[in-house]
Design a protein around this motif. Structure first.
Motif, PDB file in Angstrom:
ATOM      1  N   UNK A 197      23.043  21.558 -40.639  1.00  0.00           N
ATOM      2  CA  UNK A 197      22.095  20.617 -41.244  1.00  0.00           C
ATOM      3  C   UNK A 197      21.679  19.558 -40.227  1.00  0.00           C
ATOM      4  N   UNK A 198      22.656  19.056 -39.491  1.00  0.00           N
ATOM      5  CA  UNK A 198      22.373  18.007 -38.509  1.00  0.00           C
ATOM      6  C   UNK A 198      21.547  18.540 -37.345  1.00  0.00           C
ATOM      7  N   UNK A 199      21.788  19.767 -36.934  1.00  0.00           N
ATOM      8  CA  UNK A 199      21.121  20.308 -35.740  1.00  0.00           C
ATOM      9  C   UNK A 199      19.859  21.108 -36.055  1.00  0.00           C
ATOM     10  N   UNK A 216      15.348  17.455 -49.032  1.00  0.00           N
ATOM     11  CA  UNK A 216      15.417  18.467 -50.081  1.00  0.00           C
ATOM     12  C   UNK A 216      16.047  19.762 -49.577  1.00  0.00           C
ATOM     13  N   UNK A 217      15.668  20.211 -48.383  1.00  0.00           N
ATOM     14  CA  UNK A 217      16.242  21.446 -47.838  1.00  0.00           C
ATOM     15  C   UNK A 217      17.732  21.292 -47.550  1.00  0.00           C
ATOM     16  N   UNK A 218      18.146  20.116 -47.120  1.00  0.00           N
ATOM     17  CA  UNK A 218      19.569  19.878 -46.850  1.00  0.00           C
ATOM     18  C   UNK A 218      20.373  19.868 -48.143  1.00  0.00           C
ATOM     19  N   UNK A 219      19.833  19.236 -49.173  1.00  0.00           N
ATOM     20  CA  UNK A 219      20.526  19.194 -50.466  1.00  0.00           C
ATOM     21  C   UNK A 219      20.652  20.599 -51.051  1.00  0.00           C
ATOM     22  N   UNK A 220      19.635  21.430 -50.875  1.00  0.00           N
ATOM     23  CA  UNK A 220      19.702  22.804 -51.383  1.00  0.00           C
ATOM     24  C   UNK A 220      20.832  23.586 -50.723  1.00  0.00           C
TER      25      UNK A 220
END
Length: 285
Positions: A197-199, A216-220
């Motif tokens: 997620x970070x990279x 939103x993509x990270x939460x998914x």
């Protein structure tokens, strides 16, 4: 300041004009023209009443105040709103109805509503409470992971309270973020997903000012892993190359350990060496 007496035939408003050559002023009245000695600037007053000149002390204080303000603007004083943002997030008291602290004001209404519903469903299904915080920039603690850890510790002081709590932090100015939380949350999500997620999610999307999509993509991805589903992976992006400007969790931890070692070593030297020298000198006597 001496003023020549004026006896106008009637009260009229006049403009006192400065004569730069003779340092005089002319008072126009209904009775005619008459020169008076005066140092004041151009003013509008009643005939025969000339505004007094500003006192030297007042003028000096005004100049000093102006100079101080100019100096504060010239030499970078820390931005008050930036400092307030960090304090606002740390002092926030998230209740059961709030999952998002949008201090940077980058999440639009549709995304806010969608995120709130998704995070509520995750908590009801898995028992893990994930919260999202956005901030424009970090001043006191520029490391995103370090600040995110402080937020979790401040919001949930005990391990029991924060065990199944998670935080997704986004720093919009630096185009970076962090994912952290209690022991159970970090273990369930896993370091691989957090580092991805970070990279993968943050750098590309935040660089393109796609803040809502980045969150939103990270939460998914976090939602899928917590519910025991396969990780959907990072969003597909173009093949343009981007230089990495962020630190992974391992790099942050390694840097923190290295800094602690250096500080302890210097502290040991500053305490032990003077004691050895003292005992060596006293031993000779």
């Amino acid at each position: 300041v001496p003023i020549a007496p004026l006896v106008p035939t009637r009260a009229t408003y006049v403009r006192v004009l400065r004569d730069s050559s003779e340092d005089m002023q002319t008072c126009a009245t209904s009775a005619g023209l008459q020169k008076v000695q005066c140092k004041s600037r151009t003013v509008k007053t009643r005939c025969g009443k000339v505004a007094a000149a500003p006192r030297p002390v007042q003028t000096a204080l005004q100049k000093l105040a102006t100079l101080g303000l100019a100096s504060a603007l010239t030499f970078g004083v820390p931005s008050a709103p930036a400092l307030a943002s960090e304090f606002d997030i740390l002092s926030a008291n998230p209740d059961e109805s709030t999952y998002i602290v949008d201090d940077a004001r980058v999440i639009n209404r549709a995304t806010f509503k969608q995120l709130s519903k998704k995070l509520k469903d995750v908590e009801e299904k898995t028992g893990y409470r994930v919260q999202v915080a956005t901030i424009r920039k970090l001043v006191f603690d520029p490391d995103a992971f370090s600040f995110a850890d402080k937020v979790i510790e401040k919001w949930y002081p005990s391990v029991e309270e924060g065990n199944k709590k998670g935080l997704l932090l986004v720093v919009t100015a630096a185009k970076e973020g962090a994912v952290t939380g209690g022991p159970s949350f970090v273990k369930t999500v896993g370091d691989d997903v957090i580092d991805s997620i970070i990279s993968d999610n943050f750098p590309t999307l935040l660089a393109d000012e796609k803040n809502n999509e980045a969150v939103l993509s990270s939460v998914k991805r976090i939602e899928a892993v917590l519910e025991g589903l396969p990780d959907p992976g990072p969003p597909k992006t173009s093949n343009k190359s981007t230089d990495r400007t962020y630190k992974t969790k391992q790099e942050t931890q390694a840097n923190r350990t290295r800094t602690s070692t250096i500080v302890l070593t210097l502290l040991f030297i500053s305490v032990v060496v003077p004691m050895i020298q003292f005992y060596s000198y006293t031993g000779r006597d």
